[in-house]
Write a protein that holds these residues in place. Sequence first.
Motif, PDB file in Angstrom:
ATOM      1  N   ASN A 127    -112.061  30.309 -45.785  1.00 27.81           N
ATOM      2  CA  ASN A 127    -112.817  30.556 -47.006  1.00 27.81           C
ATOM      3  C   ASN A 127    -113.105  29.249 -47.732  1.00 27.81           C
ATOM      4  N   PHE A 128    -113.660  28.324 -47.016  1.00 30.77           N
ATOM      5  CA  PHE A 128    -113.874  26.981 -47.559  1.00 30.77           C
ATOM      6  C   PHE A 128    -114.628  27.021 -48.887  1.00 30.77           C
ATOM      7  N   ALA A 129    -115.736  27.770 -48.928  1.00 29.88           N
ATOM      8  CA  ALA A 129    -116.597  27.768 -50.121  1.00 29.88           C
ATOM      9  C   ALA A 129    -115.899  28.338 -51.351  1.00 29.88           C
ATOM     10  N   GLU A 130    -114.935  29.211 -51.166  1.00 25.98           N
ATOM     11  CA  GLU A 130    -114.270  29.853 -52.304  1.00 25.98           C
ATOM     12  C   GLU A 130    -113.467  28.882 -53.158  1.00 25.98           C
ATOM     13  N   LYS A 131    -113.202  27.714 -52.626  1.00 26.58           N
ATOM     14  CA  LYS A 131    -112.390  26.744 -53.366  1.00 26.58           C
ATOM     15  C   LYS A 131    -113.187  25.992 -54.441  1.00 26.58           C
ATOM     16  N   PHE A 132    -114.492  26.159 -54.428  1.00 26.27           N
ATOM     17  CA  PHE A 132    -115.332  25.359 -55.323  1.00 26.27           C
ATOM     18  C   PHE A 132    -116.122  26.249 -56.280  1.00 26.27           C
ATOM     19  N   SER A 133    -116.353  25.728 -57.490  1.00 24.27           N
ATOM     20  CA  SER A 133    -117.062  26.541 -58.470  1.00 24.27           C
ATOM     21  C   SER A 133    -118.332  25.869 -58.991  1.00 24.27           C
ATOM     22  N   VAL A 148    -121.523  24.243 -49.143  1.00 23.52           N
ATOM     23  CA  VAL A 148    -120.820  23.256 -49.982  1.00 23.52           C
ATOM     24  C   VAL A 148    -121.231  21.842 -49.568  1.00 23.52           C
ATOM     25  N   LEU A 149    -121.638  21.032 -50.553  1.00 26.96           N
ATOM     26  CA  LEU A 149    -121.857  19.612 -50.259  1.00 26.96           C
ATOM     27  C   LEU A 149    -120.482  18.959 -50.166  1.00 26.96           C
ATOM     28  N   THR A 150    -120.164  18.430 -48.987  1.00 26.00           N
ATOM     29  CA  THR A 150    -118.837  17.889 -48.771  1.00 26.00           C
ATOM     30  C   THR A 150    -118.934  16.642 -47.887  1.00 26.00           C
ATOM     31  N   ILE A 151    -117.779  16.141 -47.469  1.00 22.93           N
ATOM     32  CA  ILE A 151    -117.745  14.924 -46.648  1.00 22.93           C
ATOM     33  C   ILE A 151    -117.621  15.329 -45.183  1.00 22.93           C
ATOM     34  N   ASP A 152    -118.423  14.735 -44.335  1.00 18.45           N
ATOM     35  CA  ASP A 152    -118.350  15.059 -42.903  1.00 18.45           C
ATOM     36  C   ASP A 152    -117.253  14.191 -42.272  1.00 18.45           C
ATOM     37  N   ASP A 153    -116.029  14.408 -42.709  1.00 20.21           N
ATOM     38  CA  ASP A 153    -114.951  13.531 -42.240  1.00 20.21           C
ATOM     39  C   ASP A 153    -114.593  13.753 -40.772  1.00 20.21           C
ATOM     40  N   GLU A 154    -114.945  14.932 -40.249  1.00 19.72           N
ATOM     41  CA  GLU A 154    -114.715  15.160 -38.804  1.00 19.72           C
ATOM     42  C   GLU A 154    -115.524  14.149 -37.989  1.00 19.72           C
ATOM     43  N   HIS A 155    -116.785  13.986 -38.375  1.00 18.96           N
ATOM     44  CA  HIS A 155    -117.654  13.052 -37.647  1.00 18.96           C
ATOM     45  C   HIS A 155    -117.249  11.602 -37.938  1.00 18.96           C
ATOM     46  N   ILE A 156    -116.938  11.327 -39.200  1.00 23.14           N
ATOM     47  CA  ILE A 156    -116.508   9.963 -39.564  1.00 23.14           C
ATOM     48  C   ILE A 156    -115.295   9.565 -38.724  1.00 23.14           C
ATOM     49  N   ASP A 157    -114.339  10.483 -38.598  1.00 17.64           N
ATOM     50  CA  ASP A 157    -113.077  10.157 -37.914  1.00 17.64           C
ATOM     51  C   ASP A 157    -113.251   9.896 -36.417  1.00 17.64           C
ATOM     52  N   ARG A 158    -114.275  10.472 -35.817  1.00 17.99           N
ATOM     53  CA  ARG A 158    -114.424  10.238 -34.372  1.00 17.99           C
ATOM     54  C   ARG A 158    -115.264   8.995 -34.048  1.00 17.99           C
ATOM     55  N   LEU A 159    -115.748   8.312 -35.086  1.00 15.60           N
ATOM     56  CA  LEU A 159    -116.556   7.109 -34.863  1.00 15.60           C
ATOM     57  C   LEU A 159    -115.690   5.862 -35.051  1.00 15.60           C
TER      58      LEU A 159
END
Length: 204
Positions: free
Chosen positions: A7-13, A141-152
Amino acid sequence: MAEETENFAEKFSKKIKNVLIDPNIFTYKFVCSCQGECCNFGVYTDLKEYYNILLIKDKVKQLFDETQSKKVKKWFEPPEEDEDFESGVAVGTEVIKGKCTFLDRDGLCTLQKLALIEGEHKWKYKPLYCILFPFTVYEGVLTIDDEHIDRLDSCNVNPNLTIFEAVSEELKYFFGEDGFAELEKYREEYLNEYQLGVEENAAK
Ligand code: SF4
Ligand code: SF4
């Protein structure tokens, strides 16, 4: 995504222009200093962007070099349903010779190159998710694509600014001037609360 949950989106308001905001964008440290390793994996385009690229295929092909394929059928993966795209359908660009179809041997995006040659805005033909990276929109949700950042390997080496400060041009483009002003206001409020929390914890 900073924390991918069911429920990722539920954390943000906080919502701006119908997009929820992950406030981690105000504190996460980032620097962009390599030659475009993020393009080595290709990108998902919206179906509409895919059709727009096909409309300019002949102009794009003319700018391709020997590392790129001029066979249009090889440019994209099959379409797939994805609610994070405006049309509800995403089409991935293929990876050819270890890089996105549209990346040339010098590490330049041919779609951006074409726009500049034509005297247009540099992002006119570029897929939104390319413009947004290292941000992404996940489950609205506008968020950070840290999954992609971490694999580079060469992305985000020795960061010195927050991602919000380092990549604000992209956010302005995405939200427009008014939306960006609202985002800056939210940042101020969030950082004040954040600082208060840090001070309270230190006093315990
Ligand atoms: S976002 Fe990361 S991988 Fe892409 S050009 Fe910047 S540093 Fe390189
Ligand atoms: S379309 Fe351009 S910016 Fe996007 S991944 Fe491909 S080369 Fe990179």
